[in-house]
Design a protein around this motif. Structure first.
Motif: not given
Length: 169
Positions: A29, A60-61, A27, A31-32, A58
């Motif tokens: 990345t 949604r993550d 989980g 991005e997160t 994002e």
């Protein structure tokens, strides 16, 4: 044939997940986490409240993992925007304990996915629960204490408290 096929894959996939040698980073990345993957000096400790730019992640993550506190304004110099982020920073440990992540967006021209969904008019603070539903939204600055009180009224938060402190049942 389909039930057998499904059963075979169901049996093999859990074992494949256990066969990895490294830590579980499925989980995580860039991005997160909001961190550049090449640098390890900039990595935030896992016990701090994350402040992430909506243009780079994002949302949604974070569903079923974190509650999202969204702070939006038309400009990063908006006094309300700055006061709201300061209020969140003052109580960052308490928000982290509530599994919260702060996502901010002060660039309407970039049209981030969160901005397209929430459609703020000027300044706005919103709280999205772990199920992805917008639970609270206000066009004014809220204190950290007010935001925590809103989060503590969520059914999912109450369930978490009961699981962590079972003596209250």
């Amino acid at each position: 044939m389909k039930p057998i096929f499904t059963l075979v894959f169901a049996l093999h996939f859990p074992f494949a997940a256990l066969a990895t040698d490294g830590p579980d980073t499925s989980g995580m990345t860039p991005e997160t986490t909001g961190v550049n993957a090449q640098t390890t000096d900039d990595v935030a400790p896992p016990d701090t409240l994350l402040f992430l730019d909506a243009r780079e992640i994002e949302a949604r993550d974070f569903i079923w993992v974190n509650r999202i506190i969204v702070v939006m304004a038309d400009t990063p110099n908006d006094p309300q925007f700055e006061r709201q982020l300061d209020a969140l920073r003052e109580r960052s440990d308490e928000f982290f304990a509530r599994d919260a992540v702060v996502i901010f967006d002060a660039h309407p021209e970039d049209r981030s996915p969160l901005r397209q969904v929430l459609r703020p008019r000027g300044f706005m603070t919103a709280i999205i629960d772990k199920d992805g539903e917008v639970k609270a939204r206000r066009p004014a600055v809220r204190t950290g204490r007010e935001l925590m009180a809103v989060i503590d009224r969520f059914p999912s938060r109450r369930q978490e408290i009961l699981e962590r402190l079972p003596s209250g049942r």
